[in-house]
Structure formats: C-alpha cells, structure tokens
Design a protein around this motif. Structure first.
Motif, PDB file in Angstrom:
ATOM      1  N   TRP A 144       0.810  -1.214   0.000  1.00  0.00           N
ATOM      2  CA  TRP A 144       0.000   0.000   0.000  1.00  0.00           C
ATOM      3  C   TRP A 144       0.848   1.270   0.000  1.00  0.00           C
ATOM      4  O   TRP A 144       0.310   2.377  -0.126  1.00  0.00           O
ATOM      5  N   GLY A 145       2.163   1.125   0.151  1.00  0.00           N
ATOM      6  CA  GLY A 145       3.030   2.285   0.129  1.00  0.00           C
ATOM      7  C   GLY A 145       2.597   3.322   1.152  1.00  0.00           C
ATOM      8  O   GLY A 145       2.354   3.016   2.314  1.00  0.00           O
ATOM      9  N   GLY A 146       2.467   4.557   0.713  1.00  0.00           N
ATOM     10  CA  GLY A 146       2.067   5.628   1.625  1.00  0.00           C
ATOM     11  C   GLY A 146       0.567   5.843   1.688  1.00  0.00           C
ATOM     12  O   GLY A 146       0.108   6.772   2.359  1.00  0.00           O
ATOM     13  N   ALA A 147      -0.196   4.994   0.989  1.00  0.00           N
ATOM     14  CA  ALA A 147      -1.652   5.160   0.977  1.00  0.00           C
ATOM     15  C   ALA A 147      -2.261   4.740   2.315  1.00  0.00           C
ATOM     16  O   ALA A 147      -1.699   3.912   3.031  1.00  0.00           O
ATOM     17  N   ARG A 148      -3.408   5.285   2.617  1.00  0.00           N
ATOM     18  CA  ARG A 148      -4.121   4.891   3.824  1.00  0.00           C
ATOM     19  C   ARG A 148      -4.710   3.496   3.619  1.00  0.00           C
ATOM     20  O   ARG A 148      -5.461   3.260   2.669  1.00  0.00           O
ATOM     21  N   HIS A 149      -4.351   2.575   4.495  1.00  0.00           N
ATOM     22  CA  HIS A 149      -4.845   1.209   4.362  1.00  0.00           C
ATOM     23  C   HIS A 149      -6.360   1.192   4.550  1.00  0.00           C
ATOM     24  O   HIS A 149      -6.908   1.958   5.364  1.00  0.00           O
ATOM     25  N   PRO A 150      -7.076   0.332   3.809  1.00  0.00           N
ATOM     26  CA  PRO A 150      -8.535   0.287   3.946  1.00  0.00           C
ATOM     27  C   PRO A 150      -9.026   0.108   5.380  1.00  0.00           C
ATOM     28  O   PRO A 150     -10.078   0.640   5.741  1.00  0.00           O
ATOM     29  N   THR A 151      -8.283  -0.627   6.205  1.00  0.00           N
ATOM     30  CA  THR A 151      -8.727  -0.852   7.581  1.00  0.00           C
ATOM     31  C   THR A 151      -8.622   0.400   8.442  1.00  0.00           C
ATOM     32  O   THR A 151      -9.141   0.417   9.566  1.00  0.00           O
ATOM     33  N   ALA A 152      -7.968   1.440   7.927  1.00  0.00           N
ATOM     34  CA  ALA A 152      -7.832   2.688   8.690  1.00  0.00           C
ATOM     35  C   ALA A 152      -8.980   3.652   8.416  1.00  0.00           C
ATOM     36  O   ALA A 152      -8.944   4.796   8.870  1.00  0.00           O
ATOM     37  N   SER A 153      -9.988   3.182   7.664  1.00  0.00           N
ATOM     38  CA  SER A 153     -11.080   4.077   7.285  1.00  0.00           C
ATOM     39  C   SER A 153     -12.365   3.817   8.061  1.00  0.00           C
ATOM     40  O   SER A 153     -13.455   4.180   7.622  1.00  0.00           O
ATOM     41  N   GLY A 154     -12.248   3.174   9.225  1.00  0.00           N
ATOM     42  CA  GLY A 154     -13.408   2.968  10.074  1.00  0.00           C
ATOM     43  C   GLY A 154     -14.397   1.945   9.557  1.00  0.00           C
ATOM     44  O   GLY A 154     -15.609   2.139   9.644  1.00  0.00           O
ATOM     45  N   LEU A 155     -13.899   0.842   9.035  1.00  0.00           N
ATOM     46  CA  LEU A 155     -14.771  -0.186   8.472  1.00  0.00           C
ATOM     47  C   LEU A 155     -15.557  -0.924   9.550  1.00  0.00           C
ATOM     48  O   LEU A 155     -15.076  -1.084  10.675  1.00  0.00           O
ATOM     49  N   PRO A 156     -16.757  -1.416   9.217  1.00  0.00           N
ATOM     50  CA  PRO A 156     -17.441  -2.344  10.119  1.00  0.00           C
ATOM     51  C   PRO A 156     -16.590  -3.594  10.270  1.00  0.00           C
ATOM     52  O   PRO A 156     -15.826  -3.937   9.354  1.00  0.00           O
ATOM     53  N   THR A 157     -16.699  -4.283  11.402  1.00  0.00           N
ATOM     54  CA  THR A 157     -15.762  -5.372  11.703  1.00  0.00           C
ATOM     55  C   THR A 157     -16.468  -6.680  12.006  1.00  0.00           C
ATOM     56  O   THR A 157     -17.437  -6.715  12.758  1.00  0.00           O
TER      57      THR A 157
END
Length: 210
Positions: free
Chosen positions: A147-160
């Motif tokens: 993901w390099g410097g991108a915000r990982h999908p799990t850092a976007s407040g996903l339901p779990t």
C-alpha cells in the motif's frame, strides 16, 4: 499452525451480483459492508469489512454503472455464478524483495503492477500488487500487495467481523504448502477439491463463507 496466515492483508469474495451478496452478508452476520470504491476501467466495484487488525474482506463484483471493460474483470468475476472466496493477499514488509526471494526459491509470484480505485469521497487510492491470481489461478497461493504511503482500507473505520480461521482444500496440499513456503506464509490445508473458506465472529455468531 496458526489458523490466520502471517501478514494476511485481505480476502477476496467474488460475486456475479454485488448488491445481492452484500445483502446476504448483512443478513447472515448482522454487519453491513461499507462501500469501498470503483475500479475505473475494470468494470468492478467493491464493498469492505474489517477482519480485525490489518486484515479485511473485499466483496467484489460487476459495477453496473461502468461500461463493459475491454478485458476480463479481475478475480474471475466474469466466471463466477455464485459468490465464492477466490483469492487472498499478504503484505510483505518489502514487496520487491519478497518477489525476488520467492523466485530464488522456485516460485514466480508474477510481475508487480500499479492499481488504484476511486473511494466514495472521490479520492484516488493507489497501491501495487503482483498478478499472483494469474500465476497460480487456484487462488490458494496469495498475491502480494504493497500500500506504500496510501491509507490502508482498515484505517477508514470499516465495520468489523473478526476473522477466526482461514483454511483451504487442494488436490495436492503438499504442493501448495511448498509454494506458500516460498512466500514465508502458511495456510491450513486438507486434501480435496480446490476451495478456500473463512470463518468470522459476528453479532449472530460464527459464520463461515466459502
């Protein structure tokens, strides 16, 4: 053996009908997947659910708002007739080094390609990955992602829905284990037809998807 592979990044659940599969996931788990974004030019979009930690589930299917792509959609989306777990990804500390190491051990994970998608807020999310689903089309050997410097999908407040276990069946489990070792990961395997399954903990109890 740990039932969750080392450096697991995400699982891929492909479907011919994205809306129906998202609704079915919600019905079975009590958790509604979040919109992920659009793969522009590839004819797909996805919905996401965190699996706990840095892992997540990607539910991917045809995007009815896009024109037909010029090539096949990713992850067998054009071929699946029912929702099915088709692939998984790991995120090594150094993607290029991991590819070189695997090749030196006798397995080619594929070339590294840039990818991107538009998120619901219109921003562009970019990453790099190998075409491992092409190199080993069973889906049992993971592709690699960075993901390099991108915000990982799990850092976007996903339901779990926390991942409890991931396992697979294969006609020749020892061969799959050998290939997994070249990538410094492992997966519980038993003999049988090719297949991946995972179990998540949900408000409605443990739920297994294949």
């Amino acid at each position: 053996m740990n039932t969750i592979p080392a450096r697991l990044d995400h699982l891929v659940l492909a479907t011919p009908d994205l809306a129906a599969t998202v609704a079915e996931f919600t019905r079975r788990t009590g958790v509604e997947p979040a919109p992920g974004g659009v793969h522009v030019g590839l004819g797909t979009r996805n919905y996401l659910v965190s699996l706990g930690g840095s892992g997540y589930l990607e539910i991917i299917g045809p995007d009815p708002e896009q024109p037909e792509p010029t090539g096949p959609r990713p992850f067998e989306v054009d071929a699946v007739t029912v929702a099915r777990t088709v692939a998984w990804a790991i995120s090594p500390p150094d993607l290029d080094a991991a590819v070189a190491t695997a090749r030196s051990r006798g397995y080619d994970p594929g070339d590294v390609h840039p990818m991107s998608r538009r998120t619901p807020d219109g921003s562009l999310l970019a990453w790099r990955l190998t075409d491992g689903d092409t190199q080993h089309p069973s889906g049992l050997v993971p592709f690699l992602i960075d993901w390099g410097g991108a915000r990982h999908p799990t850092a976007s407040g996903l339901p779990t829905t926390p991942l409890v276990a991931l396992s697979a069946t294969a006609p020749d489990p020892d061969e799959i284990r050998r290939l997994l070792a070249t990538l410094d990961t492992e997966l519980p395997l038993t003999e049988g037809p090719v297949g991946l399954e995972f179990t998540v903990d949900t408000p409605r109890g443990l739920v297994t998807f294949r």
